[in-house]
Design an enzyme around this catalytic site. Structure first.
Site, mmCIF file in Angstrom:
data_model
loop_
_atom_site.group_PDB
_atom_site.id
_atom_site.type_symbol
_atom_site.label_atom_id
_atom_site.label_comp_id
_atom_site.label_asym_id
_atom_site.label_seq_id
_atom_site.Cartn_x
_atom_site.Cartn_y
_atom_site.Cartn_z
ATOM 1 N N GLY A 70 -33.459 -12.944 124.394
ATOM 2 C CA GLY A 70 -34.218 -14.140 125.306
ATOM 3 C C GLY A 70 -33.973 -15.461 124.869
ATOM 4 O O GLY A 70 -33.097 -15.821 124.005
ATOM 5 N N GLN A 71 -34.791 -16.441 125.441
ATOM 6 C CA GLN A 71 -34.504 -17.785 125.267
ATOM 7 C C GLN A 71 -35.435 -18.622 124.243
ATOM 8 O O GLN A 71 -35.338 -18.111 123.056
ATOM 9 C CB GLN A 71 -34.972 -18.220 126.379
ATOM 10 C CG GLN A 71 -33.789 -18.281 127.642
ATOM 11 C CD GLN A 71 -32.683 -19.364 127.322
ATOM 12 O OE1 GLN A 71 -33.074 -20.398 126.730
ATOM 13 N NE2 GLN A 71 -31.740 -18.995 128.006
ATOM 14 N N THR A 73 -39.099 -19.781 122.448
ATOM 15 C CA THR A 73 -40.573 -19.506 122.765
ATOM 16 C C THR A 73 -41.402 -20.057 121.312
ATOM 17 O O THR A 73 -40.620 -20.915 120.327
ATOM 18 C CB THR A 73 -41.152 -18.203 122.445
ATOM 19 O OG1 THR A 73 -42.240 -17.775 122.949
ATOM 20 C CG2 THR A 73 -40.885 -17.115 120.952
ATOM 21 N N SER A 135 -45.239 -12.181 125.478
ATOM 22 C CA SER A 135 -43.564 -12.174 125.385
ATOM 23 C C SER A 135 -43.080 -11.063 124.612
ATOM 24 O O SER A 135 -43.568 -10.601 123.641
ATOM 25 C CB SER A 135 -43.361 -13.603 124.664
ATOM 26 O OG SER A 135 -43.794 -14.660 125.578
ATOM 27 N N LEU A 149 -42.970 -8.044 119.973
ATOM 28 C CA LEU A 149 -43.714 -8.793 120.928
ATOM 29 C C LEU A 149 -45.011 -9.663 120.227
ATOM 30 O O LEU A 149 -45.069 -9.720 119.098
ATOM 31 C CB LEU A 149 -44.639 -7.869 121.651
ATOM 32 C CG LEU A 149 -45.816 -6.854 120.998
ATOM 33 C CD1 LEU A 149 -47.150 -7.549 120.885
ATOM 34 C CD2 LEU A 149 -45.903 -5.704 121.761
ATOM 35 N N SER A 150 -45.141 -10.710 121.313
ATOM 36 C CA SER A 150 -46.427 -11.490 120.845
ATOM 37 C C SER A 150 -47.324 -11.796 121.732
ATOM 38 O O SER A 150 -46.876 -11.876 123.157
ATOM 39 C CB SER A 150 -45.796 -13.022 120.577
ATOM 40 O OG SER A 150 -44.997 -13.526 121.370
ATOM 41 N N CYS A 166 -39.401 -19.344 127.483
ATOM 42 C CA CYS A 166 -38.616 -18.384 127.847
ATOM 43 C C CYS A 166 -37.548 -18.749 128.790
ATOM 44 O O CYS A 166 -36.888 -18.228 129.615
ATOM 45 C CB CYS A 166 -39.150 -17.201 128.574
ATOM 46 S SG CYS A 166 -40.607 -16.572 127.416
#
Length: 202
Positions: A70-71, A73, A135, A149-150, A166
């Site tokens: 992912g990007q 966060t 996320s 996860l969050s 993200c």
């Protein structure tokens, strides 16, 4: 056997990340899976494909280059983080199935407290009326997952406005508190874990 639960309270992101790496490297085919329930002090994390251009104005909040997918966060107090330390080969699921399982667990949890949410095929995570509330970022090593996860519960969302969450410019964030739901973060964790555990192959 259901995964072991570890309630870590608030822990620095980097320390927890290093502990996850060590756990994953040292585990073997018989090591029980674990869920780590944690909150982090304010921190931005860049995933493996993360681009610094998505960091707009981080001010004095630290930035950590992480090895999750992912990007970019943000993590901070009042956000539930569950790290899913799972042997996916033993469970006979792949990473796409795990992502969907975690999304569906958050969606079911939100439904439990009266919030309608959905996933998006083109943008992993969970959304409420177009705003992101949950996320997912994972890493697989030796057929085992870490990170997780969050889910935004009752936190200061302003730091999200200083990044492109993200990697999406203008993406708005929301949380349970803004949807009129007040719940202790550990109680929220219990609901999410119940849904994850129910969906995992036995």
């Amino acid at each position: 056997m259901p995964p072991t639960l570890r309630y870590l309270n608030q822990q620095p992101y980097t320390d927890t990340w290093q502990a996850m790496q060590e756990f994953t490297v040292q585990r073997n085919a018989d090591t029980p899976d674990e869920f780590w329930i944690v909150e982090h002090p304010p921190v931005y994390t860049l995933g493996l494909s993360g681009k610094r251009e998505h960091l707009l104005n981080t001010a004095d909040i630290p930035v950590v280059h992480s090895d999750r997918g992912g990007q970019v966060t943000y993590h901070g107090p009042g956000q539930l983080v569950i790290y899913t330390l799972l042997d996916i080969k033993r469970l006979q699921i792949n990473i796409r199935e795990l992502v969907s399982l975690l999304e569906n667990a958050m969606i079911a949890t939100l439904a439990d407290v009266g919030i309608t949410a959905n996933a998006k095929a083109d943008a992993p995570g969970v959304y409420v009326q177009g705003k992101k509330i949950g996320s997912i970022g994972l890493r697989i090593k030796n057929h085992c997952s870490y990170h997780g996860l969050s889910l935004n519960n009752a936190m200061d969302l302003r730091p999200f406005s200083h990044i492109n969450p993200c990697g999406y410019s203008g993406l708005q964030m929301t949380q349970l508190a803004d949807c009129g739901v007040a719940i202790d973060t550990n109680d929220l964790a219990a609901l999410v874990i119940e849904h994850i555990t129910a969906a995992l192959p036995s």
